[in-house]
Scaffold this motif. Structure first.
Motif, PDB file in Angstrom:
ATOM      1  N   LEU A  72      -6.596 -39.985  12.212  1.00  0.00           N
ATOM      2  CA  LEU A  72      -8.239 -39.401  11.495  1.00  0.00           C
ATOM      3  C   LEU A  72      -9.116 -40.367  10.990  1.00  0.00           C
ATOM      4  CD1 LEU A  72      -6.678 -35.349   9.876  1.00  0.00           C
ATOM      5  CD2 LEU A  72      -8.765 -35.990  11.831  1.00  0.00           C
ATOM      6  N   ARG A  73     -10.713 -39.655  11.798  1.00  0.00           N
ATOM      7  CA  ARG A  73     -11.888 -41.036  11.140  1.00  0.00           C
ATOM      8  C   ARG A  73     -12.514 -39.836  10.410  1.00  0.00           C
ATOM      9  NH1 ARG A  73      -8.181 -43.590  11.055  1.00  0.00           N
ATOM     10  NH2 ARG A  73      -7.459 -44.736  12.660  1.00  0.00           N
ATOM     11  N   SER A  84     -16.989 -35.494   5.637  1.00  0.00           N
ATOM     12  CA  SER A  84     -16.073 -35.099   6.338  1.00  0.00           C
ATOM     13  C   SER A  84     -15.057 -35.353   4.637  1.00  0.00           C
ATOM     14  CB  SER A  84     -15.391 -35.043   7.110  1.00  0.00           C
ATOM     15  OG  SER A  84     -15.013 -35.940   7.911  1.00  0.00           O
ATOM     16  N   GLN A  85     -15.833 -36.833   4.348  1.00  0.00           N
ATOM     17  CA  GLN A  85     -15.225 -37.951   3.329  1.00  0.00           C
ATOM     18  C   GLN A  85     -13.904 -37.024   1.816  1.00  0.00           C
ATOM     19  OE1 GLN A  85     -17.709 -40.834   2.385  1.00  0.00           O
ATOM     20  NE2 GLN A  85     -17.203 -42.563   4.652  1.00  0.00           N
ATOM     21  N   HIS A  86     -14.777 -36.341   0.975  1.00  0.00           N
ATOM     22  CA  HIS A  86     -14.438 -35.913  -0.092  1.00  0.00           C
ATOM     23  C   HIS A  86     -13.076 -34.779   0.608  1.00  0.00           C
ATOM     24  CE1 HIS A  86     -15.017 -33.217  -4.029  1.00  0.00           C
ATOM     25  NE2 HIS A  86     -14.164 -33.915  -3.889  1.00  0.00           N
ATOM     26  N   PHE A  87     -12.833 -33.997   1.313  1.00  0.00           N
ATOM     27  CA  PHE A  87     -12.060 -33.229   2.098  1.00  0.00           C
ATOM     28  C   PHE A  87     -10.734 -34.367   2.608  1.00  0.00           C
ATOM     29  CE2 PHE A  87      -9.614 -32.128   5.626  1.00  0.00           C
ATOM     30  CZ  PHE A  87      -9.301 -31.010   5.552  1.00  0.00           C
ATOM     31  N   HIS A  88     -11.033 -35.169   3.543  1.00  0.00           N
ATOM     32  CA  HIS A  88     -10.471 -36.590   3.763  1.00  0.00           C
ATOM     33  C   HIS A  88      -9.047 -37.249   2.447  1.00  0.00           C
ATOM     34  CE1 HIS A  88      -8.857 -39.092   7.593  1.00  0.00           C
ATOM     35  NE2 HIS A  88      -9.004 -40.285   5.682  1.00  0.00           N
ATOM     36  N   ARG A  89     -10.162 -36.972   1.439  1.00  0.00           N
ATOM     37  CA  ARG A  89      -9.177 -37.694   0.038  1.00  0.00           C
ATOM     38  C   ARG A  89      -8.363 -36.956  -0.368  1.00  0.00           C
ATOM     39  NH1 ARG A  89     -14.721 -39.742  -0.945  1.00  0.00           N
ATOM     40  NH2 ARG A  89     -15.399 -38.024  -2.252  1.00  0.00           N
ATOM     41  N   HIS A  90      -8.551 -35.689  -0.125  1.00  0.00           N
ATOM     42  CA  HIS A  90      -7.811 -34.393  -0.822  1.00  0.00           C
ATOM     43  C   HIS A  90      -6.441 -34.605   0.886  1.00  0.00           C
ATOM     44  CE1 HIS A  90      -9.990 -33.004  -4.212  1.00  0.00           C
ATOM     45  NE2 HIS A  90     -11.181 -33.374  -3.488  1.00  0.00           N
ATOM     46  N   LEU A  91      -7.095 -34.601   1.574  1.00  0.00           N
ATOM     47  CA  LEU A  91      -5.513 -34.149   2.355  1.00  0.00           C
ATOM     48  C   LEU A  91      -4.908 -35.627   2.798  1.00  0.00           C
ATOM     49  CD1 LEU A  91      -5.676 -32.221   4.711  1.00  0.00           C
ATOM     50  CD2 LEU A  91      -6.601 -33.555   6.109  1.00  0.00           C
ATOM     51  N   LEU A 118      -4.629 -29.217  -1.348  1.00  0.00           N
ATOM     52  CA  LEU A 118      -4.535 -28.802  -0.960  1.00  0.00           C
ATOM     53  C   LEU A 118      -6.062 -28.026  -1.134  1.00  0.00           C
ATOM     54  CD1 LEU A 118      -1.527 -27.864   0.828  1.00  0.00           C
ATOM     55  CD2 LEU A 118      -3.265 -29.295   1.755  1.00  0.00           C
ATOM     56  N   LYS A 119      -5.595 -26.653  -1.998  1.00  0.00           N
ATOM     57  CA  LYS A 119      -7.044 -26.324  -1.995  1.00  0.00           C
ATOM     58  C   LYS A 119      -8.116 -26.752  -2.826  1.00  0.00           C
ATOM     59  CE  LYS A 119      -5.227 -24.107  -6.439  1.00  0.00           C
ATOM     60  NZ  LYS A 119      -4.964 -22.895  -7.084  1.00  0.00           N
ATOM     61  N   ASP A 120      -8.561 -28.187  -3.358  1.00  0.00           N
ATOM     62  CA  ASP A 120      -9.131 -28.294  -3.384  1.00  0.00           C
ATOM     63  C   ASP A 120     -10.115 -29.149  -1.968  1.00  0.00           C
ATOM     64  OD1 ASP A 120      -8.997 -28.741  -5.848  1.00  0.00           O
ATOM     65  OD2 ASP A 120      -8.315 -30.158  -6.049  1.00  0.00           O
ATOM     66  N   ALA A 121      -8.849 -29.335  -0.967  1.00  0.00           N
ATOM     67  CA  ALA A 121     -10.020 -29.825   0.177  1.00  0.00           C
ATOM     68  C   ALA A 121     -10.066 -28.467   1.272  1.00  0.00           C
ATOM     69  CB  ALA A 121      -8.390 -30.630   1.031  1.00  0.00           C
ATOM     70  N   SER A 122      -9.777 -27.556   1.072  1.00  0.00           N
ATOM     71  CA  SER A 122      -9.847 -26.127   1.510  1.00  0.00           C
ATOM     72  C   SER A 122     -11.508 -25.530   1.253  1.00  0.00           C
ATOM     73  CB  SER A 122      -8.926 -25.254   1.468  1.00  0.00           C
ATOM     74  OG  SER A 122      -9.319 -24.499   0.032  1.00  0.00           O
ATOM     75  N   ARG A 123     -11.930 -26.638   0.347  1.00  0.00           N
ATOM     76  CA  ARG A 123     -13.309 -25.527  -0.715  1.00  0.00           C
ATOM     77  C   ARG A 123     -14.401 -27.267  -0.110  1.00  0.00           C
ATOM     78  NH1 ARG A 123     -10.325 -23.924  -5.591  1.00  0.00           N
ATOM     79  NH2 ARG A 123     -10.384 -26.273  -5.809  1.00  0.00           N
ATOM     80  N   ALA A 159      -3.151 -34.989  -0.439  1.00  0.00           N
ATOM     81  CA  ALA A 159      -2.235 -33.731  -0.401  1.00  0.00           C
ATOM     82  C   ALA A 159      -0.809 -34.158   0.451  1.00  0.00           C
ATOM     83  CB  ALA A 159      -2.658 -33.221   0.492  1.00  0.00           C
ATOM     84  N   GLY A 160      -0.625 -35.431   1.515  1.00  0.00           N
ATOM     85  CA  GLY A 160      -0.046 -35.725   2.308  1.00  0.00           C
ATOM     86  C   GLY A 160       0.644 -36.741   1.515  1.00  0.00           C
ATOM     87  N   ASN A 161       0.739 -38.033   0.584  1.00  0.00           N
ATOM     88  CA  ASN A 161       1.723 -38.248  -0.237  1.00  0.00           C
ATOM     89  C   ASN A 161       2.185 -37.535  -1.324  1.00  0.00           C
ATOM     90  OD1 ASN A 161       0.255 -41.001   0.983  1.00  0.00           O
ATOM     91  ND2 ASN A 161      -1.895 -40.856   0.056  1.00  0.00           N
ATOM     92  N   LEU A 162       1.506 -36.156  -1.653  1.00  0.00           N
ATOM     93  CA  LEU A 162       1.902 -36.511  -2.867  1.00  0.00           C
ATOM     94  C   LEU A 162       3.356 -35.269  -2.260  1.00  0.00           C
ATOM     95  CD1 LEU A 162      -0.878 -35.152  -5.033  1.00  0.00           C
ATOM     96  CD2 LEU A 162       1.015 -36.155  -5.712  1.00  0.00           C
TER      97      LEU A 162
END
Length: 160
Positions: free
Chosen positions: A81-82, A87-94, A132-137, A97-100
């Motif tokens: 993904l780029r 979308s940077q804020h969403f990208h950071r949360h995603l 994931l919840k934060d990303a969804s917002r 989530a993946g790392n966790l």
């Protein structure tokens, strides 16, 4: 509310969210988000089963393997993904989530192996769910259902 050009501020915000690059990013990120969401659900189910049965022997190895595969595939998709400025804020949360989720599955595997270095997998799993919840917002189209108050649907409504 109107801006200086006479158009509403609300429609400007909507246009900022749905620019072409961000829309393309959101479409691409959907599969990754769904993989992380699915993995988190499977891991939560495993932990519930472990807590109820109090035995590692009852765990469904297929569910564990499916969760691990989803985490790996989601992280692989994430690396492709780029993000856009929007979308940077969403990208950071995603990313978090993946790392966790990766950490949570590692903790589960160590726990099942009886390793002395095993840690509680619930902590990173809860943190991943929160990410994931934060990303969804942050972007439209990414929803996470919160069941914390779902039992209330079963209670009879009292009319005074």
């Amino acid at each position: 509310m109107r801006n200086e050009a006479g158009s509403s501020t609300k429609s400007i915000r909507l246009a900022e969210v749905l620019d072409d690059e961000t829309s393309a990013y959101a479409i691409s990120a959907q599969a990754c988000f769904e993989k992380f969401h699915g993995a988190a659900n499977r891991l939560a189910g495993l932990l519930v089963l472990l807590a109820i049965a109090k035995s590692r022997l009852v765990l469904d190895v297929e569910i564990q393997a499916a969760a691990a595969d989803l985490i790996k595939a989601g992280n692989d998709e994430f690396r492709a993904l780029r993000s856009t400025p929007r979308s940077q804020h969403f990208h950071r949360h995603l990313a978090n989530a993946g790392n966790l989720l990766r950490v949570a599955i590692e903790h589960i595997e160590r726990t099942l192996a009886g390793s002395a270095s095993a840690r509680d997998p619930l902590v990173p799993l809860q943190a991943a769910w929160s990410e994931l919840k934060d990303a969804s917002r942050c972007l439209p189209g990414f929803e996470v259902v919160d069941f914390r108050h779902s039992c209330c649907a079963l209670h009879k409504t009292v009319i005074s």
